[in-house]
Design an enzyme around this catalytic site. Structure first.
Site: not given
Ligand code: UD1
Length: 420
Positions: A22-23, A117, A122, A307, A399
């Site tokens: 999925k990811n 969420c 996030r 995850d 999902r």
């Molecule tokens: C993706 C995965 C999710 C997984 C996560 C971490 C998808 C669709 N989802 O989510 O299943 O749990 O990676 O492996 O691929 N952050 C910031 N600023 C930003 C972006 C992120 O502070 O602009 C922080 C987030 O709040 C979090 C951390 O960085 O604490 C990691 O988040 P991120 O790796 O971005 O997660 P996702 O890409 O949303």
């Protein structure tokens, strides 16, 4: 709304196949916006999040043709609307991944601001700062991110101060069509980022350092269609392996990859599992033994994935001994602990750490989850609990897990979907 009804049926045994990731699929579908001829993608998982991403592409005018085996052909040339509306973004945060590609190819993108969420706030600040460094102007207006670029984006040297999977993906997709060289430092090294990068290369992108924390991208003027096969889902694989370990079972998983699951397999071996692997399969055998408790801490790849944290917490709840599970990526991702305790687990929370004392058995109960992986942990708990467990709000599980009840039934579980 449907629920999952689970009754204990002993150790899981048998063989199943794993679906596409999925990811990986979500960013790769977003990346199709970059190409100037049709892209053919296969091994897409049949999941609600994928349907949402396809709906998002369609509502922007993109041509999407899906065949019965979930292969899809996408022609992004027909795009006529550069807006990702609130109605779709609110159901799936990963919709933010269309921002980078739309901006890079068309110089304009309006994407509803994804809110918080269940697992934390996030933010997307790193995505936005990176795009600004590449010359985009960004305003947040009436809940929408309105991004514009006067001509092509410009290559930039970007240091991301937190490792972010989505941020790395968005900036990578923007950089491949930017003018000049972009260096992304402290990039996420998750296999899904690698899968996206490989797909972009198949489309004609020039990317060095794939799989490392420094990605060097030499922007090209155009990208074209290709055929790409999505890699197997490592989290789905890990979830079934943990379910088998918790039930003291013995299973074989095919159409997967062991090289992207190392951190998880090491922990399963520590729990007493006998693991064997081949090129595209993994087998796990508990030899009928109760798992041993394993302590862990989540961190970016290649360390232990956030995850998989909830599933290991459920296994530890019935394991021999005590353990601690520390979540470092998301601030509110131990919420499943309260539901596990309602089923008789002995878990206390200290900040972002769960302290778990394994119990012999859990007791079935009506439970509900607030996120995808937490739901999976409740299903695992239901498999080892006496009596009936009813898992509510299973739209979360739909999902991320294709045909979860069918796959578990093939492994001998007593699980079925029941109407409310
Ligand atoms: C993706 C995965 C999710 C997984 C996560 C971490 C998808 C669709 N989802 O989510 O299943 O749990 O990676 O492996 O691929 N952050 C910031 N600023 C930003 C972006 C992120 O502070 O602009 C922080 C987030 O709040 C979090 C951390 O960085 O604490 C990691 O988040 P991120 O790796 O971005 O997660 P996702 O890409 O949303």
């Amino acid at each position: 709304m449907d629920k999952l009804m689970i009754n204990r049926a002993g150790p899981l045994k048998g063989e199943i196949r794993i679906s596409g990731s999925k990811n990986s699929a979500l960013p790769i579908l977003a990346a199709t916006l970059l190409a100037d001829s049709p892209i053919h993608i296969s091994n897409l998982p049949h999941l609600n999040d994928i349907t949402t991403m396809l709906a998002l592409l369609r509502c922007m005018g993109v041509g999407v043709t899906v065949d019965e085996r979930m292969s899809v052909e996408i022609d992004a040339n027909a795009i006529n609307d550069f807006t990702a509306p609130y109605e779709l973004v609110k159901t799936m945060r990963a919709s933010i991944l269309v921002l980078g590609p739309m901006l890079a190819r068309h110089g304009v993108a309006n994407v509803s601001f994804p809110g918080g969420c269940a697992i934390g706030s996030r933010p997307v600040d790193i995505h936005l700062r990176g795009l600004e460094a590449m010359g985009a102007s960004i305003e947040v207006d009436e809940g929408y991110i309105r991004a514009r670029s006067d001509g092509r984006l410009k290559g930039a040297h970007i240091l991301m101060d937190t490792v972010t999977v989505g941020g790395t993906e968005n900036l990578l997709m923007a950089a491949v069509l930017a003018e000049g060289r972009t260096i992304l430092e402290n990039a996420a090294r998750e296999p899904e980022v690698v899968d996206l990068a490989n797909c972009l290369v198949a489309m004609g992108a020039q990317i060095e350092g794939i799989g490392t924390a420094t990605l060097v991208i030499n922007g090209v003027e155009r990208l074209s269609g290709c055929h790409y096969n999505i890699m197997p889902d490592r989290i789905e694989t890990g979830t079934y392996l943990v379910a088998a370990a918790a039930t003291r079972g013995s299973i074989r998983i095919k159409d997967t990859r062991e090289d992207i699951l190392e951190g998880v397999l090491l922990k399963l071996e520590e729990a007493g599992a006998h693991i064997e692997t081949g090129l595209d399969w993994i087998s796990l055998d508990m030899k009928g033994n109760r798992p041993r408790a394993v302590s862990l801490k989540t961190a970016p790849y290649p360390a232990f994935p956030t995850d998989m944290q909830a599933q290991f917490t459920a296994m530890n709840a019935v394991a021999e001994g005590s353990s601690s599970v520390t979540e470092t990526i998301f601030e509110n991702r131990l919420i499943q602990v309260h539901e596990l305790n309602r089923m008789g687990a002995n878990i206390s929370l200290q900040g972002n750490t769960a302290l778990i004392t394994g119990v012999e058995t859990l007791k079935g109960a009506p439970v509900m989850a607030t996120d995808l992986r937490a739901s999976a942990s409740l299903v695992i708990a239901g498999l080892v609990a006496d009596g009936t467990t009813l898992v509510d709000r299973i739209y979360h599980i739909d999902r991320g897990y294709e045909c979860i009840e069918e796959k578990l039934q093939m492994l001998g579980a007593n699980i079925r979907r029941v109407p409310n």
